[in-house]
Motif scaffolding. Sequence first.
Motif, PDB file in Angstrom:
ATOM      1  N   UNK A   1      28.699  27.393   4.218  1.00  0.00           N
ATOM      2  CA  UNK A   1      29.895  26.539   4.227  1.00  0.00           C
ATOM      3  C   UNK A   1      30.443  26.396   2.802  1.00  0.00           C
TER       4      UNK A   1
ATOM      5  N   UNK B   1      31.797  18.673  -4.815  1.00  0.00           N
ATOM      6  CA  UNK B   1      31.962  18.214  -3.435  1.00  0.00           C
ATOM      7  C   UNK B   1      30.638  17.593  -3.013  1.00  0.00           C
TER       8      UNK B   1
ATOM      9  N   UNK C   1      35.834  22.897   0.214  1.00  0.00           N
ATOM     10  CA  UNK C   1      35.249  24.158  -0.216  1.00  0.00           C
ATOM     11  C   UNK C   1      35.205  25.204   0.882  1.00  0.00           C
ATOM     12  N   UNK C   2      34.810  24.783   2.084  1.00  0.00           N
ATOM     13  CA  UNK C   2      34.746  25.738   3.192  1.00  0.00           C
ATOM     14  C   UNK C   2      36.158  26.146   3.631  1.00  0.00           C
TER      15      UNK C   2
ATOM     16  N   UNK D   1      38.849  26.178   1.755  1.00  0.00           N
ATOM     17  CA  UNK D   1      39.435  27.033   0.715  1.00  0.00           C
ATOM     18  C   UNK D   1      38.949  28.475   0.881  1.00  0.00           C
ATOM     19  N   UNK D   2      37.644  28.628   1.110  1.00  0.00           N
ATOM     20  CA  UNK D   2      37.127  29.978   1.389  1.00  0.00           C
ATOM     21  C   UNK D   2      37.823  30.570   2.608  1.00  0.00           C
TER      22      UNK D   2
END
Lengths: 324, 324
Positions: free
Chosen positions: A176, A185, B187-188, B190-191
């Motif tokens: 993730x 984060x 973060x996930x 954005x990936x």
Amino acid sequence: MEPTVTTMDTLFAAYRRRTDALKASPNPLASGVAVIDGAFVPLAEARIPLLDQGFQHSDLTYDVPAVWDGRFFRLDDHLDRLERSCATMRLRIPLARPKLRDTVVEMVARSGIRDAYVSLIVTRGLKFVREVRPEHAVNHLYLYAMPFIWVMPPDMQITGGSAVVTRTVRRVPPGAIDPTVKNLQWGDFTRGVIEAGDRGATYPILPDGDGNITEGSGYNIFVVKDGVLRTPRRGVLEGVTRRTVLEIAAAKGWTTAVEEVPVGAVYDCDELFFTTTAGGVMPITELDGVPVGGGQVGPVAREIWEAYWHAHYDPNLSFAIDYP
Amino acid sequence: MEPTVTTMDTLFAAYRRRTDALKASPNPLASGVAVIDGAFVPLAEARIPLLDQGFQHSDLTYDVPAVWDGRFFRLDDHLDRLERSCATMRLRIPLARPKLRDTVVEMVARSGIRDAYVSLIVTRGLKFVREVRPEHAVNHLYLYAMPFIWVMPPDMQITGGSAVVTRTVRRVPPGAIDPTVKNLQWGDFTRGVIEAGDRGATYPILPDGDGNITEGSGYNIFVVKDGVLRTPRRGVLEGVTRRTVLEIAAAKGWTTAVEEVPVGAVYDCDELFFTTTAGGVMPITELDGVPVGGGQVGPVAREIWEAYWHAHYDPNLSFAIDYP
């Protein structure tokens, strides 16, 4: 140049003398300095755009080198990792490496801070990643330095801290958010810190949800059993302090293992300690309210601790800052 | 008071006329406004402390109500959710509810923006959660409003957008970071957005790592098959737009299901659409490069779309802002 660092008391006493001198400094940057848009400003006055994607979506990476007794420690290792993190996230550091390095060192020199926590943050900039392809984004850089932060205060390092294995929260899995790309984060860590506090402890150890431990809120974890040092391989930051500890242990001829570490291992060990730049080697002497090993800082942690701080004077790992 | 909203063209044409009028406004807040430390400032000039924990550890929650054609839509539902999110995170909104509500409405009124994206962000404040117990922290509040943001632009809504199910990244699991507490730890996502772009698409659908879909970068997902609307139950934000869509479908007598939705379901459906406050009902007509259903915006999505925008004039769900 290489003082004899033999005990925690000696090292912390010298540190306190330097801290007292810093507090007496008339330098307006002595309580903290930041570089914003190329200008050196007092840290307490430093501000960033509300619309920066680093705030709006925590779309950033960062790194934290430290300065100890006027010497930068492993600065290039931290800059190398920052570059790797940026590459993975398709961020570009707005300054070329030599200029970045010079600016960071100048920032600390101007502040006069001799024991510093230093942070370099690279954000996506003002545009969301869907609005502009990452290769066309104008990324932002924020630098700051402040008096050394102790994830575990010196007094507590002498007796050891208290930890829990969290039961209400697991670590974000690498599939993730990639923990090897240093990020802010901290939702899982924040939950962990609050749970630890609720349970009368200070430090969370987060499991991975598959029976292994990972890391805590800003630190790697070492478990010592029968003279072997183990630290989790997966789901963790590849910490520079972790690396230093592994190097120290190898130099001593001790056995180390970077591998899956089952949750059960922390309940059946001789010693437990955490590692982070912002605190060094942090012994844990109580877990879930029960003493770890003998309930005292153990011999392995103590020896690692001494070697770790000694390494800060090694010219292969550190260099003296030229303060004005 | 209730204009006839029958087609996408009609609605978007009226919106464009309002937008043109806004662009001609001499009001310095017309391009965006923020409330920082109680002062109304142009959004582009709004800044927050570098040391705010909302930036330093993304330790915050937020919510996004919207204004459409001069009317606030479901503002109290968004404020209710923000209060729930704060309670879970042990944050306190620095303003009492009536004052908060008044300030948000006044902010939009002052800007003159008649179609607005509005954000309310509550951060931990200046102290890290380990430094001070959450009940003693001084939390920060940031408010801003800007011209309506379209997660899917109007032109694309008419033809439908392109999505992929991500294969390089999974959604953060609820046991790590709770997605029902609205957060900016993307973060996930954005990936996922970067992967979607690399694969020639715009929108990621993130799987949960256990065979089900979850949500995308700021939107819930609806799958339509044989007249039944399904949306994931777990691992997602409980979106206000999702709720509105479920209510609309129920009022039409259609069958809905909030449950586990297997990844396979998005590859075997008649229609696919996403929902978010910042864009409404967003039809997806291409998945992994292959047309969804007939490759056109389907009848269910179109009917939901029309009812959704119509609802913005329902006095039970919205109220008119008193612009100066």
